[in-house]
Design a protein around this motif. Structure first.
Motif, short mmCIF file in Angstrom:
data_model
loop_
_atom_site.label_atom_id
_atom_site.label_comp_id
_atom_site.label_asym_id
_atom_site.label_seq_id
_atom_site.Cartn_x
_atom_site.Cartn_y
_atom_site.Cartn_z
N THR A 1 13.42 -23.43 31.27
CA THR A 1 13.40 -24.63 31.95
C THR A 1 14.83 -25.09 32.38
O THR A 1 15.05 -25.57 33.32
N VAL A 2 15.58 -25.18 31.22
CA VAL A 2 16.78 -25.60 31.14
C VAL A 2 17.80 -24.71 32.38
O VAL A 2 18.35 -25.08 33.12
N LEU A 3 17.58 -23.43 32.35
CA LEU A 3 18.23 -22.40 32.93
C LEU A 3 17.73 -22.68 34.55
O LEU A 3 18.62 -22.61 35.44
N GLY A 4 16.61 -22.75 34.73
CA GLY A 4 15.85 -23.23 36.16
C GLY A 4 16.86 -24.46 36.58
O GLY A 4 17.09 -24.48 37.64
N ILE A 5 16.96 -25.49 35.97
CA ILE A 5 17.33 -26.88 36.42
C ILE A 5 19.09 -26.58 36.45
O ILE A 5 19.47 -27.04 37.53
N ILE A 6 19.66 -25.81 35.67
CA ILE A 6 20.96 -25.39 35.95
C ILE A 6 21.22 -24.63 37.17
O ILE A 6 22.04 -24.93 38.08
N VAL A 7 20.28 -23.60 37.62
CA VAL A 7 20.39 -23.13 38.72
C VAL A 7 20.35 -24.13 39.96
O VAL A 7 20.90 -23.90 40.92
N VAL A 8 19.26 -24.85 40.05
CA VAL A 8 19.10 -26.01 40.78
C VAL A 8 20.23 -26.68 41.09
O VAL A 8 20.73 -27.08 42.26
N LEU A 9 20.87 -27.14 40.03
CA LEU A 9 21.94 -28.23 40.11
C LEU A 9 23.20 -27.44 40.46
O LEU A 9 23.95 -28.26 41.37
N THR A 10 23.46 -26.08 40.32
CA THR A 10 24.54 -25.45 40.70
C THR A 10 24.56 -24.46 42.07
O THR A 10 25.37 -23.75 42.31
N SER A 11 23.33 -24.55 42.56
CA SER A 11 23.05 -23.67 43.67
C SER A 11 23.84 -23.93 44.94
O SER A 11 24.21 -25.01 45.35
N THR A 12 24.09 -23.00 45.70
CA THR A 12 25.14 -23.06 46.91
C THR A 12 24.18 -22.91 48.26
O THR A 12 24.96 -22.94 49.20
N ASN A 13 23.08 -22.28 47.92
CA ASN A 13 22.36 -22.13 49.08
C ASN A 13 20.79 -22.23 48.96
O ASN A 13 20.30 -22.63 47.93
N TYR A 14 19.94 -22.05 49.98
CA TYR A 14 18.87 -22.50 49.83
C TYR A 14 17.81 -21.42 48.91
O TYR A 14 16.99 -21.64 48.16
#
Length: 144
Positions: free
Chosen positions: A81-94
């Motif tokens: 879950t934390v990995l997924g949220i980190i990806v959401v927070l740091t994403s640069t595209n859709y």
């Protein structure tokens, strides 16, 4: 800054991978990744406030879990879950955003499903998670 993000991703992935073998090692990786995320957020203020808050909360959760929980499935779902949220927070595209969103949703679903005797809350969560994903896709299509 890119190096810090790569390190955060690597430590989070290591936390998820080691959850199957050792809870404590997994949680140490989680605490390290979360601490680096909080430090990264301090450098990126004012928008980095999200990184700081999330990182500090996960550091506290990880330290608490080190001493009070020993269930590998709980550690695995927390790390995912934390990995997924980190990806959401740091994403640069859709695509990155949606991948992180789905990762977060699926690991949260597994965490709810494992620890509840009734499957209804888990499937309700999953239904709302997938509905939100469909709405995100519609929004991405409109924005593109």
């Amino acid at each position: 800054m890119i190096l810090e993000l790569d390190l955060i991703y690597i430590l989070s992935a290591l936390s998820l991978a080691t959850a199957f073998f050792s809870n404590r090692i997994s949680l140490v990786f989680l605490v390290l990744a979360s601490g680096i995320l909080a430090f990264y957020g301090v450098q990126e203020l004012p928008m980095g406030i999200f990184y700081v808050v999330a990182g500090l909360v996960w550091v506290l959760v990880g330290v608490y879990s080190l001493f009070h929980y020993s269930d590998k499935w709980l550690t695995m779902t927390l790390s995912g879950t934390v990995l997924g949220i980190i990806v959401v927070l740091t994403s640069t595209n859709y695509i990155e955003f949606l991948a992180g969103w789905e990762t977060m949703t699926l690991f949260s679903f597994v965490g709810i499903a494992i620890y509840r005797k009734d499957w209804r809350p888990a499937f309700t969560f999953l239904a709302f998670g997938e509905l939100s994903s469909a709405l995100l896709l519609a929004g991405f299509a409109l924005a593109y």
